[in-house]
Design a protein around this motif. Structure first.
Motif, PDB file in Angstrom:
ATOM      1  N   HIS A 167     -85.041  49.360  90.703  1.00 50.80           N
ATOM      2  CA  HIS A 167     -85.783  50.592  90.982  1.00 50.80           C
ATOM      3  C   HIS A 167     -85.460  51.689  89.958  1.00 50.80           C
ATOM      4  O   HIS A 167     -84.766  51.433  88.965  1.00 50.80           O
ATOM      5  N   ALA A 168     -85.952  52.894  90.249  1.00 48.75           N
ATOM      6  CA  ALA A 168     -85.970  53.952  89.237  1.00 48.75           C
ATOM      7  C   ALA A 168     -84.606  54.273  88.620  1.00 48.75           C
ATOM      8  O   ALA A 168     -84.458  54.366  87.399  1.00 48.75           O
ATOM      9  N   ASP A 169     -83.600  54.395  89.465  1.00 49.69           N
ATOM     10  CA  ASP A 169     -82.290  54.810  88.948  1.00 49.69           C
ATOM     11  C   ASP A 169     -81.647  53.642  88.178  1.00 49.69           C
ATOM     12  O   ASP A 169     -81.506  52.546  88.699  1.00 49.69           O
ATOM     13  N   GLN A 170     -81.270  53.899  86.967  1.00 50.11           N
ATOM     14  CA  GLN A 170     -80.712  52.828  86.139  1.00 50.11           C
ATOM     15  C   GLN A 170     -79.252  53.115  85.782  1.00 50.11           C
ATOM     16  O   GLN A 170     -78.724  52.602  84.795  1.00 50.11           O
ATOM     17  N   SER A 171     -78.593  53.936  86.598  1.00 54.38           N
ATOM     18  CA  SER A 171     -77.228  54.357  86.279  1.00 54.38           C
ATOM     19  C   SER A 171     -76.256  53.179  86.261  1.00 54.38           C
ATOM     20  O   SER A 171     -75.189  53.256  85.669  1.00 54.38           O
ATOM     21  N   TRP A 172     -76.627  52.049  86.906  1.00 54.94           N
ATOM     22  CA  TRP A 172     -75.719  50.892  86.915  1.00 54.94           C
ATOM     23  C   TRP A 172     -75.407  50.418  85.505  1.00 54.94           C
ATOM     24  O   TRP A 172     -74.362  49.840  85.254  1.00 54.94           O
ATOM     25  N   ARG A 173     -76.334  50.676  84.568  1.00 56.54           N
ATOM     26  CA  ARG A 173     -76.151  50.157  83.205  1.00 56.54           C
ATOM     27  C   ARG A 173     -74.931  50.770  82.523  1.00 56.54           C
ATOM     28  O   ARG A 173     -74.318  50.152  81.666  1.00 56.54           O
ATOM     29  N   ARG A 174     -74.601  52.021  82.879  1.00 59.48           N
ATOM     30  CA  ARG A 174     -73.493  52.683  82.182  1.00 59.48           C
ATOM     31  C   ARG A 174     -72.189  52.612  82.973  1.00 59.48           C
ATOM     32  O   ARG A 174     -71.178  53.122  82.554  1.00 59.48           O
ATOM     33  N   ARG A 175     -72.213  52.005  84.126  1.00 55.54           N
ATOM     34  CA  ARG A 175     -70.995  52.021  84.950  1.00 55.54           C
ATOM     35  C   ARG A 175     -70.125  50.808  84.659  1.00 55.54           C
ATOM     36  O   ARG A 175     -70.626  49.756  84.298  1.00 55.54           O
ATOM     37  N   PRO A 176     -68.793  50.970  84.892  1.00 53.04           N
ATOM     38  CA  PRO A 176     -67.923  49.796  84.765  1.00 53.04           C
ATOM     39  C   PRO A 176     -68.362  48.722  85.755  1.00 53.04           C
ATOM     40  O   PRO A 176     -68.886  49.042  86.831  1.00 53.04           O
ATOM     41  N   VAL A 177     -68.106  47.473  85.386  1.00 47.90           N
ATOM     42  CA  VAL A 177     -68.535  46.363  86.240  1.00 47.90           C
ATOM     43  C   VAL A 177     -67.802  46.388  87.573  1.00 47.90           C
ATOM     44  O   VAL A 177     -68.401  46.175  88.616  1.00 47.90           O
ATOM     45  N   ARG A 178     -66.499  46.640  87.535  1.00 48.99           N
ATOM     46  CA  ARG A 178     -65.766  46.674  88.811  1.00 48.99           C
ATOM     47  C   ARG A 178     -64.945  47.947  88.927  1.00 48.99           C
ATOM     48  O   ARG A 178     -64.585  48.566  87.937  1.00 48.99           O
ATOM     49  N   MET A 179     -64.656  48.290  90.143  1.00 50.85           N
ATOM     50  CA  MET A 179     -63.874  49.500  90.395  1.00 50.85           C
ATOM     51  C   MET A 179     -62.443  49.252  89.932  1.00 50.85           C
ATOM     52  O   MET A 179     -61.836  48.245  90.314  1.00 50.85           O
ATOM     53  N   THR A 180     -61.908  50.155  89.144  1.00 46.60           N
ATOM     54  CA  THR A 180     -60.548  49.965  88.633  1.00 46.60           C
ATOM     55  C   THR A 180     -59.539  50.444  89.687  1.00 46.60           C
ATOM     56  O   THR A 180     -59.891  51.243  90.567  1.00 46.60           O
ATOM     57  N   PRO A 181     -58.271  49.977  89.574  1.00 47.01           N
ATOM     58  CA  PRO A 181     -57.270  50.363  90.583  1.00 47.01           C
ATOM     59  C   PRO A 181     -57.090  51.874  90.707  1.00 47.01           C
ATOM     60  O   PRO A 181     -56.889  52.384  91.809  1.00 47.01           O
ATOM     61  N   ASP A 182     -57.181  52.604  89.588  1.00 44.08           N
ATOM     62  CA  ASP A 182     -56.962  54.053  89.718  1.00 44.08           C
ATOM     63  C   ASP A 182     -58.134  54.736  90.441  1.00 44.08           C
ATOM     64  O   ASP A 182     -57.940  55.677  91.207  1.00 44.08           O
ATOM     65  N   VAL A 183     -59.347  54.222  90.212  1.00 46.01           N
ATOM     66  CA  VAL A 183     -60.491  54.776  90.951  1.00 46.01           C
ATOM     67  C   VAL A 183     -60.328  54.456  92.437  1.00 46.01           C
ATOM     68  O   VAL A 183     -60.516  55.322  93.304  1.00 46.01           O
ATOM     69  N   LEU A 184     -59.956  53.215  92.724  1.00 43.62           N
ATOM     70  CA  LEU A 184     -59.795  52.804  94.118  1.00 43.62           C
ATOM     71  C   LEU A 184     -58.751  53.679  94.817  1.00 43.62           C
ATOM     72  O   LEU A 184     -58.962  54.157  95.934  1.00 43.62           O
ATOM     73  N   ARG A 185     -57.616  53.882  94.130  1.00 40.69           N
ATOM     74  CA  ARG A 185     -56.539  54.675  94.737  1.00 40.69           C
ATOM     75  C   ARG A 185     -57.021  56.097  95.005  1.00 40.69           C
ATOM     76  O   ARG A 185     -56.803  56.661  96.079  1.00 40.69           O
TER      77      ARG A 185
END
Ligand code: SF4
Lengths: 57, 767
Positions: B33-51
């Motif tokens: 769909h319209a939003d294509q922000s997935w293209r610029r995001r990291p593939v998986r959540m990193t441990p520091d983001v998760l924390r």
């Protein structure tokens, strides 16, 4: 799980019979309406899950 | 003053733990769909983001004193993390958020990668798993395919077979089906039902006014027609499984919550955290325009409160005021709420009705005009039964009839659980033993069936909602072993062990920490119980005192009554308030003394109620005392004859036993008799609570409070200090509620008769 439509004009199911008959002689016709009623009441209380997102919790 | 939207708490967090998917469904809003922000995001959540994300959620829960929060793992496809990666994410969430609030974790998956390994990880962290399936093979393959175009159907079915296994069943929270009106609605419904999910929801494909949904012809309400067909079949089937879309409409029709962001005016209280730690608004907004869900905030820079205060989220919490003019004027707006926010988008703004407006309207009217029909049961009750149950003096014979009806209901539930057992699987031997005992020792089987928490287990089991220490269908073996022990008859059965405990209802618990989750061989004989698991053998003579491996269920005894002090049954924890753990000996003695004294009070003050309790009360469950030390008590709809309470003094225990048992009686009566007209209003104002109550709750209140007033009337008569005021309070509440309920015209003839009888008996009371 049955998907046969329930007929609304069926006579009420007898709890007295389900109490008295041996367990292994009870048929689906004996037990299904009871289970439906109890589960419908139960699910009515718990049907609205807390999760609002398009997922199930 | 009520907190404004900016201060409102978020209670649900969607965590994008993996941003890619192994399927390429063309209706997916994330990629297609319209939003294509997935293209610029990291593939998986990193441990520091998760924390940081977990920290923000914990901080938010603590600041708002939230009793629970929900975290939904989402993607992409969360299973792409692999079992170890997923386990680490779950452990981190539990570690950081667990100490602050009750954390419920869910995961939405396409299921194709699900394996035993994954299930074990999910079970370890108690994760509810929702799976996406669009119906039968043809329906599913229309969209849910691999990039190569290959079908995902067989893999999903394999995943569902895994989730149906007794060990994992409790994990499976439901099926999510995206509607395609080109599919046959009944074939889709039947295919979903055949998988035996505990819940189903139907989602409309994401669309906007700029990018409208496919329809066979312009203006054709094909989505309403499709959903109506499913609804009618589901209703005719006796609503065999909750369907969230329809349940939501039934709930909002009576003024209840919608429970979904798709419908209704419930304030939205969820936010999304992307793999890079960006806070986003509802995920579905990806369908509107590129960048639509963005907030410009991250978990490193902003707290959840900041996100909650963002303008779009605040608008989505503002109910009717946040809707378009057309929606605000709409007759079904309370139920529709303008549909999903994203579906209102068009020409650069959200000030429109849903792009599905005509379908929603038609569906809502149809559901409202076709309310569910209750199933009628014949409990063989005499005509004057309602009058006898309303008698202030109590009626032991009437309670006896209710007990028999309850046993019949439990027998039906047991037979249904057995009917769903896989041939030769866990529980099959137990069922065989139980049916044999039902012929040779029917009174023993009846005693087990009459235990309140046997029904609670059976219902949990059939609803597929049992979690934690609760048991699956294999527990039929525990029931059979308990009945055999009661009868002194020899049986040999493999009985399930959960969290190191093997529980035999009404009898006690054998402790087998070395087994964890598994089974143990149980052998009963006249006056003996032997349990073997690996090298461990536990030999018990029932009635013997407890030991390191045997916790017998203790009893509360007074001269003419004996009930279970139920602190061991894993299914007792169904009272909304947390059950206490096994009491130590001193605690059990205190309970026994208080109960014996309370019993004297009941016999002395309201002997009719003592007679009723003697016939119907089976178990008292000690509740854990909450922090503020307020004493609490509860009955559960599915546990007739069980009363849960925090420890208190004898006089208070006497009142609460009478009070709670009235609720238990009412629940049992509602099982066999329709007292409330389902189409009646739900918002009746009562004296004992600030919020308006539905008719059934008011009926419960009248029935219980009339009995409480009766006790205080006796105490006032005896000049007990302060009793007069308490009597008046309960009497007035009851009388006012009777008037309100009668004016609301919300009762069936049987319900009216009951209320009239209560009113009549109160009319002779002093003012
Ligand atoms: S039915 Fe249409 S007009 Fe009515 S609330 Fe829903 S979207 Fe708005």
């Amino acid at each position: 799980m049955t998907t046969a439509p329930l007929r609304q004009d069926e006579p009420p199911v007898s709890l007295v019979r389900v109490r008295a008959e041996p367990l292994d002689r009870l048929s689906a016709a004996d037990i299904s309406p009871i289970v439906r009623r109890v589960m419908a009441a139960h699910l009515d209380q718990t049907r609205i899950p807390a999760a609002k997102f398009s997922s199930f919790i | 003053m009520a907190p404004g939207p900016a201060r409102a708490a978020l209670t649900e967090f969607v965590l994008k733990v993996h941003a890619r998917c192994d399927l390429a469904c063309d209706h997916c809003y994330v990629y297609e769909h319209a939003d294509q922000s997935w293209r610029r995001r990291p593939v998986r959540m990193t441990p520091d983001v998760l924390r940081a994300a977990a920290g923000r959620i914990a901080e938010h829960a603590a600041a708002h004193g939230l009793p629970d929060v929900t975290v939904v793992l989402h993607g992409g496809e969360p299973l792409l993390l692999g079992p170890d990666g997923l386990g680490q994410v779950l452990a981190e969430l539990r570690r950081v958020i667990g100490p602050v609030t009750r954390l419920r974790i869910g995961m939405q998956t396409n299921g194709v990668l699900l394996s035993e390994r994954f299930c074990d990880v999910l079970a370890e962290h108690d994760v509810a798993v929702g799976v996406s399936l669009d119906g039968d093979r043809a329906a599913n393959d229309r969209h849910r395919i691999y990039r190569s175009g290959a079908s995902s159907y067989d893999q999903v079915l394999r995943a569902l077979a895994l989730l149906r296994r007794p060990a994992y069943r409790r994990l499976w929270s439901g099926l999510l089906c995206t509607v395609d009106v080109r599919n046959d609605p009944i074939a889709v419904y039947e295919a979903l039902l055949a998988q035996e999910p505990s819940r189903i929801d139907f989602l409309l494909p994401h669309a906007t006014w700029d990018d409208p949904p496919w329809r066979p012809a312009a203006g054709d309400t094909a989505y309403a027609r499709w959903l109506r067909a499913v609804h009618d079949r589901w209703r005719a089937d006796g609503r065999p499984v909750p369907v969230r879309l329809f349940d939501s409409l039934l709930s909002t029709a009576r003024g209840g919550p919608s429970g979904t962001e798709w419908l209704g005016l419930d304030p939205v209280d969820l936010a999304v955290i992307e793999t890079d730690g960006e806070w986003e608004q509802a995920d579905s907004l990806k369908t509107a325009y590129d960048g639509a869900p963005a907030t410009g905030m991250t978990v490193f820079s902003h707290a959840a409160d900041d996100v909650a205060a963002s303008p779009l989220l605040a608008r989505r919490r503002s109910g009717r005021a946040g809707l378009s003019d057309e929606c605000r004027r709409c007759p079904v707006v309370d139920q529709c709420g303008g549909g999903l926010f994203a579906h209102r988008y068009g020409a650069g703004h959200f000030d429109h009705p849903s792009v599905y407006c005509a379908d929603l309207k038609e569906l809502i009217v149809h559901v409202n005009e076709n309310p569910p029909e209750p199933v009628r049961l014949d409990a063989g009750l005499p005509d004057d039964f309602i009058d006898r149950l309303a008698a202030p003096t109590g009626d032991r014979v009437a309670i006896g009839r209710l007990v028999e009806a309850q046993i019949a209901i439990v027998r039906a539930l047991l037979a249904e659980v057995a009917d769903r057992l896989p041939a030769g699987g866990a529980g099959a031997d137990g069922w065989e033993a139980l049916t044999a005992l039902d012929r040779s020792a029917p009174e023993s089987v009846a005693r087990i069936a009459a235990h309140p928490y046997v029904r609670a287990w059976a219902v949990d089991c059939l609803a597929g909602t049992g979690t934690g220490a609760r048991q699956g269908p294999g527990y039929l073996s525990a029931l059979a072993a308990a009945a055999a022990l009661d009868a002194g008859v020899p049986v040999r059965l493999d009985v399930p062990v959960r969290s190191g405990r093997l529980h035999l209802p009404t009898m006690g618990t054998v402790l087998l920490p070395e087994v964890g989750d598994g089974t143990a061989r149980v052998e009963t004989g006249p006056g003996s119980l032997r349990v073997r698991a690996g090298d461990v053998t536990v030999a018990v003579s029932p009635g013997a005192a407890g030991g390191p491996r045997w916790w017998p269920t203790r009893r509360l005894v007074a001269p003419d009554v004996s009930v279970l002090l139920e602190d061991g049954d894993p299914h007792r924890d169904c009272h909304r308030l947390p059950a206490d753990d096994r009491l130590d000996d001193a605690g059990a003695v205190r309970w026994a003394e208080t109960f014996a004294a309370a019993w004297q009070v009941i016999r002395d003050e309201v002997p009719g109620h003592a007679e009723e309790l003697r016939t119907g009360l089976r178990a008292v469950v000690p509740l854990r005392r909450s922090g503020d030390g307020v004493s609490e008590a509860s009955t559960a709809r599915q546990a007739f004859g069980g009363v849960a309470a925090t420890e208190t003094d004898a006089g208070s225990l006497a009142v609460l036993l009478v009070h709670e048992f009235q609720h238990s009686k009412m629940n049992a009566l509602l099982d066999v008799c329709d007292l409330v007209d389902g189409t009646g209003p739900i918002d009746i104002t009562v004296g004992w609570r600030p919020d308006p109550r539905p008719a059934e709750a008011v009926l419960h209140g009248i029935y219980a409070h009339a009995a409480v007033a009766d006790i205080w009337r006796v105490r006032a008569d005896r000049q007990v200090d302060g009793a007069q005021a308490v009597y008046r309070q309960y009497r007035d509440w009851t009388a006012e509620a009777i008037g309100a309920l009668q004016r609301a015209d919300a009762l069936t003839p049987a319900g009216s008769r009951l209320v009239r009888q209560v009113a009549r008996s109160m009319s002779g009371w002093p003012s």
